[in-house]
Design a protein around this motif. Structure first.
Motif, PDB file in Angstrom:
ATOM      1  N   ILE A 172     -33.069 -34.532 -33.054  1.00  0.00           N
ATOM      2  CA  ILE A 172     -34.275 -35.129 -33.541  1.00  0.00           C
ATOM      3  C   ILE A 172     -34.688 -34.327 -35.015  1.00  0.00           C
ATOM      4  O   ILE A 172     -34.715 -34.788 -36.057  1.00  0.00           O
ATOM      5  CB  ILE A 172     -35.250 -35.255 -32.513  1.00  0.00           C
ATOM      6  N   VAL A 173     -34.797 -32.909 -34.685  1.00  0.00           N
ATOM      7  CA  VAL A 173     -35.467 -32.005 -35.586  1.00  0.00           C
ATOM      8  C   VAL A 173     -34.343 -31.760 -36.959  1.00  0.00           C
ATOM      9  O   VAL A 173     -34.540 -32.101 -37.923  1.00  0.00           O
ATOM     10  CB  VAL A 173     -35.906 -30.860 -35.325  1.00  0.00           C
ATOM     11  N   SER A 174     -33.167 -31.177 -36.537  1.00  0.00           N
ATOM     12  CA  SER A 174     -32.212 -30.851 -37.489  1.00  0.00           C
ATOM     13  C   SER A 174     -31.677 -32.208 -38.276  1.00  0.00           C
ATOM     14  O   SER A 174     -31.495 -32.032 -39.452  1.00  0.00           O
ATOM     15  CB  SER A 174     -30.930 -30.247 -36.757  1.00  0.00           C
ATOM     16  N   SER A 175     -31.220 -33.381 -37.578  1.00  0.00           N
ATOM     17  CA  SER A 175     -30.637 -34.097 -38.082  1.00  0.00           C
ATOM     18  C   SER A 175     -31.663 -34.949 -39.142  1.00  0.00           C
ATOM     19  O   SER A 175     -31.216 -35.314 -40.250  1.00  0.00           O
ATOM     20  CB  SER A 175     -30.216 -35.345 -37.192  1.00  0.00           C
ATOM     21  N   THR A 176     -32.869 -35.035 -38.785  1.00  0.00           N
ATOM     22  CA  THR A 176     -33.997 -35.622 -39.688  1.00  0.00           C
ATOM     23  C   THR A 176     -34.054 -34.710 -40.971  1.00  0.00           C
ATOM     24  O   THR A 176     -34.178 -35.350 -41.933  1.00  0.00           O
ATOM     25  CB  THR A 176     -35.369 -35.739 -38.893  1.00  0.00           C
ATOM     26  N   LEU A 177     -34.205 -33.502 -40.712  1.00  0.00           N
ATOM     27  CA  LEU A 177     -34.525 -32.525 -41.805  1.00  0.00           C
ATOM     28  C   LEU A 177     -33.370 -32.648 -42.842  1.00  0.00           C
ATOM     29  O   LEU A 177     -33.519 -32.744 -44.053  1.00  0.00           O
ATOM     30  CB  LEU A 177     -34.869 -31.135 -41.317  1.00  0.00           C
ATOM     31  N   ILE A 178     -32.240 -32.687 -42.225  1.00  0.00           N
ATOM     32  CA  ILE A 178     -30.843 -32.733 -42.987  1.00  0.00           C
ATOM     33  C   ILE A 178     -30.784 -33.892 -43.817  1.00  0.00           C
ATOM     34  O   ILE A 178     -30.522 -34.012 -45.039  1.00  0.00           O
ATOM     35  CB  ILE A 178     -29.477 -32.351 -42.197  1.00  0.00           C
ATOM     36  N   ALA A 179     -31.130 -34.990 -43.179  1.00  0.00           N
ATOM     37  CA  ALA A 179     -30.912 -36.374 -43.710  1.00  0.00           C
ATOM     38  C   ALA A 179     -32.195 -36.668 -44.894  1.00  0.00           C
ATOM     39  O   ALA A 179     -32.067 -37.318 -45.836  1.00  0.00           O
ATOM     40  CB  ALA A 179     -31.489 -37.400 -42.616  1.00  0.00           C
ATOM     41  N   ARG A 180     -32.961 -35.512 -44.724  1.00  0.00           N
ATOM     42  CA  ARG A 180     -34.192 -35.629 -46.078  1.00  0.00           C
ATOM     43  C   ARG A 180     -33.954 -34.801 -46.819  1.00  0.00           C
ATOM     44  O   ARG A 180     -34.557 -34.677 -47.869  1.00  0.00           O
ATOM     45  CB  ARG A 180     -35.596 -35.116 -45.159  1.00  0.00           C
ATOM     46  N   GLY A 181     -32.709 -34.169 -47.024  1.00  0.00           N
ATOM     47  CA  GLY A 181     -32.358 -33.515 -47.910  1.00  0.00           C
ATOM     48  C   GLY A 181     -32.423 -32.000 -47.814  1.00  0.00           C
ATOM     49  O   GLY A 181     -31.779 -31.281 -48.723  1.00  0.00           O
ATOM     50  N   ARG A 182     -32.656 -31.402 -46.844  1.00  0.00           N
ATOM     51  CA  ARG A 182     -32.441 -30.105 -46.616  1.00  0.00           C
ATOM     52  C   ARG A 182     -31.128 -29.611 -46.414  1.00  0.00           C
ATOM     53  O   ARG A 182     -30.430 -30.274 -45.849  1.00  0.00           O
ATOM     54  CB  ARG A 182     -33.649 -29.551 -45.415  1.00  0.00           C
ATOM     55  N   HIS A 183     -30.974 -28.231 -46.704  1.00  0.00           N
ATOM     56  CA  HIS A 183     -29.654 -27.685 -46.592  1.00  0.00           C
ATOM     57  C   HIS A 183     -29.260 -27.537 -45.303  1.00  0.00           C
ATOM     58  O   HIS A 183     -29.982 -26.826 -44.446  1.00  0.00           O
ATOM     59  CB  HIS A 183     -29.761 -26.417 -47.555  1.00  0.00           C
ATOM     60  N   PRO A 184     -28.048 -28.056 -44.892  1.00  0.00           N
ATOM     61  CA  PRO A 184     -27.584 -27.927 -43.603  1.00  0.00           C
ATOM     62  C   PRO A 184     -27.387 -26.538 -42.824  1.00  0.00           C
ATOM     63  O   PRO A 184     -27.977 -26.521 -41.694  1.00  0.00           O
ATOM     64  CB  PRO A 184     -26.016 -28.614 -43.713  1.00  0.00           C
ATOM     65  N   ARG A 185     -27.191 -25.506 -43.668  1.00  0.00           N
ATOM     66  CA  ARG A 185     -26.958 -24.174 -43.316  1.00  0.00           C
ATOM     67  C   ARG A 185     -28.163 -23.576 -42.923  1.00  0.00           C
ATOM     68  O   ARG A 185     -28.365 -22.997 -41.743  1.00  0.00           O
ATOM     69  CB  ARG A 185     -26.239 -23.322 -44.435  1.00  0.00           C
ATOM     70  N   TYR A 186     -29.147 -23.804 -43.730  1.00  0.00           N
ATOM     71  CA  TYR A 186     -30.412 -23.172 -43.288  1.00  0.00           C
ATOM     72  C   TYR A 186     -31.315 -24.006 -42.092  1.00  0.00           C
ATOM     73  O   TYR A 186     -32.176 -23.422 -41.564  1.00  0.00           O
ATOM     74  CB  TYR A 186     -31.458 -22.943 -44.729  1.00  0.00           C
ATOM     75  N   THR A 187     -30.880 -25.330 -42.406  1.00  0.00           N
ATOM     76  CA  THR A 187     -31.736 -25.975 -41.431  1.00  0.00           C
ATOM     77  C   THR A 187     -31.146 -25.783 -39.875  1.00  0.00           C
ATOM     78  O   THR A 187     -32.006 -25.713 -39.081  1.00  0.00           O
ATOM     79  CB  THR A 187     -31.592 -27.395 -41.640  1.00  0.00           C
ATOM     80  N   ILE A 188     -29.955 -25.865 -39.799  1.00  0.00           N
ATOM     81  CA  ILE A 188     -29.204 -25.249 -38.462  1.00  0.00           C
ATOM     82  C   ILE A 188     -29.690 -23.850 -38.153  1.00  0.00           C
ATOM     83  O   ILE A 188     -30.081 -23.757 -36.923  1.00  0.00           O
ATOM     84  CB  ILE A 188     -27.624 -25.306 -38.624  1.00  0.00           C
ATOM     85  N   GLY A 189     -29.616 -22.892 -38.985  1.00  0.00           N
ATOM     86  CA  GLY A 189     -30.051 -21.568 -38.353  1.00  0.00           C
ATOM     87  C   GLY A 189     -31.544 -21.592 -38.090  1.00  0.00           C
ATOM     88  O   GLY A 189     -31.885 -21.000 -36.870  1.00  0.00           O
ATOM     89  N   THR A 190     -32.326 -22.046 -38.711  1.00  0.00           N
ATOM     90  CA  THR A 190     -33.838 -22.056 -38.430  1.00  0.00           C
ATOM     91  C   THR A 190     -34.349 -23.187 -37.179  1.00  0.00           C
ATOM     92  O   THR A 190     -35.094 -22.483 -36.409  1.00  0.00           O
ATOM     93  CB  THR A 190     -34.554 -22.806 -39.638  1.00  0.00           C
ATOM     94  N   VAL A 191     -33.581 -24.053 -37.295  1.00  0.00           N
ATOM     95  CA  VAL A 191     -33.996 -24.888 -35.847  1.00  0.00           C
ATOM     96  C   VAL A 191     -33.507 -24.454 -34.691  1.00  0.00           C
ATOM     97  O   VAL A 191     -33.992 -24.175 -33.549  1.00  0.00           O
ATOM     98  CB  VAL A 191     -33.458 -26.221 -36.058  1.00  0.00           C
ATOM     99  N   ASN A 192     -32.238 -23.549 -34.904  1.00  0.00           N
ATOM    100  CA  ASN A 192     -31.782 -22.749 -33.801  1.00  0.00           C
ATOM    101  C   ASN A 192     -32.624 -21.630 -33.406  1.00  0.00           C
ATOM    102  O   ASN A 192     -32.932 -21.444 -31.945  1.00  0.00           O
ATOM    103  CB  ASN A 192     -30.333 -22.208 -33.955  1.00  0.00           C
ATOM    104  N   LEU A 193     -33.214 -21.071 -34.151  1.00  0.00           N
ATOM    105  CA  LEU A 193     -34.092 -19.833 -34.036  1.00  0.00           C
ATOM    106  C   LEU A 193     -35.483 -20.345 -33.279  1.00  0.00           C
ATOM    107  O   LEU A 193     -35.861 -19.946 -32.269  1.00  0.00           O
ATOM    108  CB  LEU A 193     -34.406 -19.187 -35.142  1.00  0.00           C
ATOM    109  N   ALA A 194     -35.975 -21.353 -33.919  1.00  0.00           N
ATOM    110  CA  ALA A 194     -37.267 -22.112 -33.081  1.00  0.00           C
ATOM    111  C   ALA A 194     -36.818 -22.744 -31.891  1.00  0.00           C
ATOM    112  O   ALA A 194     -37.938 -22.436 -31.058  1.00  0.00           O
ATOM    113  CB  ALA A 194     -37.768 -23.401 -34.221  1.00  0.00           C
TER     114      ALA A 194
END
Length: 267
Positions: A172-194
């Protein structure tokens, strides 16, 4: 010296004998689920939940086991992403509190409905089937820049559905943020930490309502996940993400259909 070695060997053998016969199966499930999650930033809970439900683990116990194991696996994964500088600190702060609130609320709702397991299980399977479709759609969809949207609301919804379905924070969170144009690398790492804090909030709520159960499931998921976490974090920038997302989506859909079919046949 020999007697000491024999003592430790006997002790180790004794503890292994106490393990549930399915422990190693759950360990393998934890390893595979964490490899997927650490590399894609999603699908640990979805993969593990569909697996546990298919083996007859009750929905609340399955979600509690998954989130307890995620305290360890996402903790290790988050630290590895920090080490490899994959975390956006501003995004992390935005996700944190709403995700925790949503996770606690979802865990409380699911625990309160535990007596309706026969109904909840196929409903959750429908949800994980939907997530499988979402994962495949995100893999095939061309990325485009759009507005960031309401990230706190997204995090609250992601945390709530994650507790209800035993997974969904990443899809829900990672895929939505990536679809909105956020960088996959930083999105994946940030969502994993949260996810560490989301899993902690969910687990505490589950334990407060239903107590600790299915410890062998938790132990197996933790053991497999902790082994996989640093490997997955290292490989997150090197794997064919699109292909993996499609394979994961197909796997989740097939297992979910199996659970739904079994529920229908049991009527």
């Amino acid at each position: 010296m020999i007697s000491t070695a024999v003592f430790y060997a006997d002790t180790l053998t004794y503890w292994f004998s106490l393990l549930h016969e399915d422990f190693y199966l759950f360990m393998l499930a934890g390893f595979i689920a964490q490899m997927i999650d650490g590399a894609l930033g999603m699908a640990y809970g979805v993969s593990a939940s569909t697996f546990l439900l298919s083996f007859g683990v009750p929905p609340a116990a399955a979600s509690a086991s998954i989130h307890t194991s995620e305290i360890f696996t996402s903790g290790v994964s988050g630290l590895m992403h920090l080490k490899f500088q994959n975390v956006n600190k501003k995004l992390f702060k935005t996700l944190l509190l709403p995700g925790i609130i949503g996770a606690a609320a979802g865990a409380f709702v699911l625990s309160s409905l535990e007596e309706y397991n026969n109904i909840i299980k196929p409903v959750i399977a429908l949800y994980t089937l939907y997530l499988g479709v979402i994962i495949i759609r995100k893999a095939l969809k061309k990325k485009k820049k759009v507005s960031s949207g309401n990230i706190p609301r997204l995090a609250t919804f992601g945390g709530f559905m994650d507790s209800i379905g035993g997974g969904g924070w990443g899809p829900i969170v990672s895929s939505t943020l990536i679809a909105r144009g956020r960088h996959p690398r930083y999105t994946i790492g940030t969502v994993n930490l949260a996810e560490f804090f989301v899993a902690l909030a969910s687990s505490i709520t589950f334990f407060a309502v239903i107590g600790l159960s299915h410890w062998y499931v938790i132990a197996g998921l933790i053991a497999g996940g902790v082994i996989a976490a640093p490997i997955a974090a290292f490989l997150s920038r090197r794997l064919p993400v699109k292909t993996m997302m499609i394979l994961v989506g197909v796997m989740v859909i097939l297992i979910s259909i199996r659970i739904i079919f079994k529920a229908i046949m049991a009527l």
